[in-house]
Scaffold this motif. Structure first.
Motif, PDB file in Angstrom:
ATOM      1  N   HIS A  90     -26.949  -1.718 -57.330  1.00 32.30           N
ATOM      2  CA  HIS A  90     -26.671  -2.922 -58.119  1.00 32.30           C
ATOM      3  C   HIS A  90     -26.446  -4.129 -57.212  1.00 32.30           C
ATOM      4  O   HIS A  90     -26.751  -5.261 -57.601  1.00 32.30           O
ATOM      5  N   ALA A  94     -28.858  -7.528 -57.654  1.00 32.13           N
ATOM      6  CA  ALA A  94     -28.285  -8.853 -57.908  1.00 32.13           C
ATOM      7  C   ALA A  94     -28.670  -9.834 -56.807  1.00 32.13           C
ATOM      8  O   ALA A  94     -29.015 -11.003 -57.073  1.00 32.13           O
ATOM      9  N   HIS A  97     -32.276 -11.023 -57.211  1.00 28.16           N
ATOM     10  CA  HIS A  97     -32.414 -12.024 -58.281  1.00 28.16           C
ATOM     11  C   HIS A  97     -32.036 -13.412 -57.760  1.00 28.16           C
ATOM     12  O   HIS A  97     -32.759 -14.399 -57.996  1.00 28.16           O
ATOM     13  N   VAL A 104     -27.827 -14.978 -62.142  1.00 29.96           N
ATOM     14  CA  VAL A 104     -27.568 -13.553 -62.366  1.00 29.96           C
ATOM     15  C   VAL A 104     -26.086 -13.334 -62.606  1.00 29.96           C
ATOM     16  O   VAL A 104     -25.242 -14.050 -62.050  1.00 29.96           O
ATOM     17  N   ILE A 106     -23.387 -10.082 -62.429  1.00 26.45           N
ATOM     18  CA  ILE A 106     -23.113  -8.681 -62.102  1.00 26.45           C
ATOM     19  C   ILE A 106     -21.899  -8.264 -62.932  1.00 26.45           C
ATOM     20  O   ILE A 106     -20.819  -8.842 -62.779  1.00 26.45           O
ATOM     21  N   LYS A 114     -18.917  -5.672 -55.995  1.00 22.78           N
ATOM     22  CA  LYS A 114     -19.688  -6.826 -56.459  1.00 22.78           C
ATOM     23  C   LYS A 114     -19.801  -7.901 -55.382  1.00 22.78           C
ATOM     24  O   LYS A 114     -20.783  -8.635 -55.332  1.00 22.78           O
ATOM     25  N   GLY A 117     -22.883  -8.057 -53.332  1.00 19.93           N
ATOM     26  CA  GLY A 117     -24.033  -8.548 -54.077  1.00 19.93           C
ATOM     27  C   GLY A 117     -24.220 -10.046 -53.965  1.00 19.93           C
ATOM     28  O   GLY A 117     -25.353 -10.540 -53.908  1.00 19.93           O
ATOM     29  N   TYR A 118     -23.101 -10.805 -53.931  1.00 19.20           N
ATOM     30  CA  TYR A 118     -23.265 -12.259 -53.780  1.00 19.20           C
ATOM     31  C   TYR A 118     -23.147 -12.712 -52.330  1.00 19.20           C
ATOM     32  O   TYR A 118     -23.637 -13.781 -51.971  1.00 19.20           O
ATOM     33  N   MET A 251     -24.448 -17.330 -59.486  1.00 15.17           N
ATOM     34  CA  MET A 251     -24.182 -15.896 -59.455  1.00 15.17           C
ATOM     35  C   MET A 251     -22.791 -15.670 -60.035  1.00 15.17           C
ATOM     36  O   MET A 251     -21.803 -16.195 -59.504  1.00 15.17           O
ATOM     37  N   GLU A 274     -29.028  -9.926 -66.176  1.00 20.23           N
ATOM     38  CA  GLU A 274     -27.886  -9.026 -66.243  1.00 20.23           C
ATOM     39  C   GLU A 274     -28.074  -7.851 -65.284  1.00 20.23           C
ATOM     40  O   GLU A 274     -29.128  -7.225 -65.271  1.00 20.23           O
ATOM     41  N   VAL A 275     -27.057  -7.565 -64.485  1.00 17.99           N
ATOM     42  CA  VAL A 275     -27.027  -6.368 -63.639  1.00 17.99           C
ATOM     43  C   VAL A 275     -25.802  -5.576 -64.056  1.00 17.99           C
ATOM     44  O   VAL A 275     -24.666  -5.973 -63.770  1.00 17.99           O
TER      45      VAL A 275
END
Length: 794
Positions: A90, A94, A97, A104, A106, A114, A117-118, A251, A274-275
């Motif tokens: 995931h 993210a 994207h 996006v 998450i 998370k 992811g960013y 994000m 959406e994630v």
């Protein structure tokens, strides 16, 4: 067996084990199992009772994927040095994207990573010469994220916080040098956007905006933040060089919420990918639902009381700390957090060591005190911490063995967010929800299938709220002249709102657009509530600043004669000066606590909707609520027994909001009276219980809403029960109650009728915040009254 449909990110689709309600002697807990060590300790003393249900959520392996090819080698190396060999699925999705220019969100559970992811697109953007803005609801999380970024040791990533804890020198450095800026919605609203000309270099290169913990942006606060982000889009577009996108990529990171894409759209005004499929691993979690045992005391009408959730939490926290089980206890109130920490310390054998191991954490602490506690919890010096929701969205706590939740936290999102703090390093852990003596808590722990398998709710916020929209349009116009295109960004309610602002003289129309008449328009808007500066709590003899209290709470917590508790120390409030925004206190050991009494009245300003249930009616509309703290009661600290009531002379507070209300006809009321029903007591009891059950049907908790009832209300001439939003302009909670009125009030009647007390108790009709000391109340009358009301519903 079924899986936990509310927790796709905690356990895979495998069977879970648990007991039925009301069978505490057959709880399937293995005392020798590693995953149940904390729970085994809690079950070691039969005097504290036993859980009515235990859910065993199995472990789940993670799904690693390769690093995205666009991530710079130095970023990969920095994470590898911290032991991160590859991202979870995931996180990579993210990041991809965002890299592709798509907004996006998450939406996965606590501890799912998370942040990586960013961080991947954010750090890559900064190294490429762009800037990144990180927005968080708490200063604690901003400080924690800053430390995490700096620990990576990436040259060229100049990061800084810009929030209420930053010094003037730190703010000046951030404005001149920061490429990765971490801030709160409050500082974005009050400083960065109004002063955007001084930040033109930062905004002209802004390519990514991270909105962290966005599930916390709900109700009126969320509606305010939605407009702050729209104002940010305007400012960024104004400074964007020709040929670059007008909007940065957004994000958003959230705990598991329903409809995350809709949440992102409400907050930013933009569509987002959406994630939601979580690829992180998870250790086993034992989730216990605990109903405290009966206490010796009896309440109103002789009803047997249970131990309070805070007393139970203090006992369990002390036991866990004694066994060196690192535990976080979430407590509903600031006063409760202080009391739990103090009681847990006293329960330990060595007082000196106890103080080092157990502490409280809440809003109102000074910045240096918060940082000290956060560091001590992170490095293990603190074993137990009693906290308010200040840490629900707070620092990235790892390695916790257990989480105690004293009372239903208000939303399923918050429940799993708090429970997810346990086992954050992948090890086994326990979470315990301790029921308050309250209708909703009792109902939920006795219906574990509802509590543990209920869909996580969608975020409720209303950007069209006129009490929110109008002031932000004024703030936006002060930053840059409003144009026709801007009105589209603020939604269909913006045009009539602008016309009203022009008529009232707050905006002026010119050929280029609408201009604000106040340069400081943003300072007139408080994102989190009253719009007033906090009250400083100062020790009278020394002048030492102890902490702060928000202005509305000051009437309840630091009125003259109140006992104010701070890190286990008690203070008597000698003076509350609202004009100078200060409460003077002196140390004391009084042996009693204080509780304020409030009187509330409601008037109908306008009816928006109505439906008839036979002769009865259910309505929704605008109301004016007047509340005044009129006295306080001293109660013995050990038993809660009242020691006397003292009058207070504090000004009334007025709230223009929205409410759902219902009435029964004169004929229906007459029939109830003829059968021996006390109408005032029946209406009051039904009001309390309906407030307690509304959180099942609207994303709120009972502290977000209020109620008023009367056997004959002046505005209707009939028996009337109001349930209103506790925020100016409304927050959508009462409106949802109106939409689900039949189901909501049917569940309310069932909860009252199904309670095993004789005359009413805190588990059905008594309220923990009743301004009339729970008088008068009629349990039997409430059941009959709601039956009469519902007889005409479809």
């Amino acid at each position: 067996m079924s899986t936990l449909t509310t927790l796709p990110s905690i356990g895979p689709k495998e069977p879970v084990a648990g007991t039925g309600e009301g069978d505490p002697d057959t709880v399937p807990v293995s005392h020798g199992g590693a995953e149940n060590r904390a729970l085994g300790i809690l079950l070691g003393d039969a005097r504290a009772g036993r859980p009515v249900h235990v859910e065993h959520i199995p472990a789940r392996p993670g799904r690693e994927v390769p690093w995205p090819g666009w991530v710079p080698a130095e970023v990969i190396a920095a994470f590898a040095a911290r032991g991160i060999g590859a991202p979870w699925s995931h996180q990579a999705l993210a990041a991809d994207h965002a890299r592709a220019g798509r907004n996006v969100i998450i939406s996965t559970a606590a501890a799912s990573g998370k942040s990586l992811g960013y961080l991947l697109p954010a750090l890559s953007a900064v190294l490429a010469g762009d800037t990144v803005l990180y927005v968080t609801p708490t200063k604690a999380l901003a400080a924690d994220q800053l430390a995490s970024i700096r620990s990576l040791g990436l040259p060229g990533v100049q990061a800084a916080t810009f929030d209420g804890d930053s010094t003037q020198a730190e703010r000046a450095w951030a404005r001149s040098h920061a490429r990765y800026l971490l801030t709160t919605p409050d500082m974005l609203h009050r400083a960065l956007l109004p002063g955007h000309a001084r930040w033109s270099g930062f905004f002209s290169r802004l390519r990514l905006v991270v909105v962290d913990e966005c599930h916390g942006y709900r109700g009126v606060f969320g509606s305010h933040v939605a407009h702050v982000l729209r104002r940010l889009r305007r400012v960024t577009a104004h400074h964007a060089p020709p040929g670059t996108p007008r909007d940065p990529v957004f994000m958003l990171a959230s705990a598991t919420v329903g409809a995350p894409g809709a949440c992102a759209r409400l907050l930013t005004g933009l569509d987002a990918e959406e994630v939601t499929e979580d690829g992180s691993p998870r250790g086993p979690l034992a989730f216990a639902l605990w109903e405290p045992p009966p206490a010796d005391a009896r309440g109103e009408a002789g009803a047997r009381l249970r131990r309070t959730a805070t007393a139970q939490a203090a006992d369990l926290l002390g036991r866990l700390v004694r066994e060196n089980v690192q535990t976080l206890a979430f407590i509903r109130s600031r006063r409760g957090a202080e009391a739990v920490a103090l009681a847990a310390r006293r329960s330990l054998e060595a007082p000196g060591a106890a103080e080092a191991k157990v502490a409280a954490y809440r809003s109102g602490y000074l910045p240096e005190d918060r940082r000290r506690l956060e560091a001590a919890l992170s490095d293990g010096r603190l074993v137990g911490l009693a906290t308010t929701t200040a840490l629900e969205l707070g620092i990235n706590v790892t390695g916790l063995d257990a989480v105690l939740i004293a009372g239903w936290p208000g939303t399923w999102s918050s429940l799993w967010q708090q429970a997810g703090r346990a086992g954050r390093n992948g090890q086994s852990a326990a979470a315990v929800l301790i029921a308050r003596d309250d209708p909703l808590d009792t109902y939920l722990v006795r219906h574990p299938e509802l509590l543990l398998r209920h869909p996580v709710e969608a975020t409720v916020l209303d950007p069209a709220n006129p009490y929110v929209l109008g002031p932000h349009l004024c703030a936006a116009a002060a930053e840059l002249a409003l144009t026709e295109q801007d009105l589209d960004m603020f939604g269909p309610a913006a045009r009539p709102a602008v016309e009203d602002l022009v008529r009232s003289g707050r905006l002026r129309k010119r050929q280029a657009g609408w201009y604000g008449l106040r340069r400081d328009a943003a300072r007139a808007v408080d994102l989190r509530g009253a719009g007033l500066a906090p009250i400083r709590v100062v020790e009278q003899a020394t002048g030492r600043l102890i902490g702060t209290v928000d202005e509305p709470s000051a009437h309840l917590l630091v009125h003259e004669g109140a006992i104010y508790v701070h890190q286990g120390d008690s203070y008597l409030v000698t003076t509350l000066d609202l004009a100078d925004q200060v409460a003077l206190v002196e140390p004391c050991e009084p042996g009693y606590t204080t509780t304020a009494k409030t009187v509330t009245q409601a008037g109908i300003r306008g009816e928006l909707r109505r439906m008839s249930w036979g002769p009865a009616e259910v309505c929704f509309g605008d109301v004016r609520v007047t509340r005044q703290v009129v006295s306080f009661t001293r109660r013995r600290a050990d038993t809660g027994a009242a020691l006397g009531e003292t009058p207070l002379d504090l000004p009334p507070r007025h709230l223009l909001t929205r409410a759902v209300w219902w009435t029964v006809s004169a004929g229906q009321a007459g029939a109830l009276t003829a059968s021996g029903i006390d109408l005032a007591g029946a209406a009051h009891a039904a009001e309390h219980a309906s407030i307690g059950l509304l959180p099942l049907f609207a994303t709120c908790d009972r502290w977000d809403i209020g109620g008023v009832s009367a056997a004959a209300h002046p505005a209707t001439g009939k028996l009337t029960v109001f349930v209103y939003d506790g925020h100016d302009g409304g927050a959508g909670f009462a409106e949802r109650g109106y939409g689900a009125a039949a189901d909501w009030l049917r569940a309310t009647r069932q909860a009252i009728a199904g309670c095993d007390c004789e005359a009413g108790c805190p588990s059905c009709v008594q309220s923990p915040k009743c301004g009339n000391a729970n008088h008068p109340l009629s349990k039997r009358g409430a059941v009959a009254l709601l039956g009469t009301l519902l007889a005409g519903s479809s």
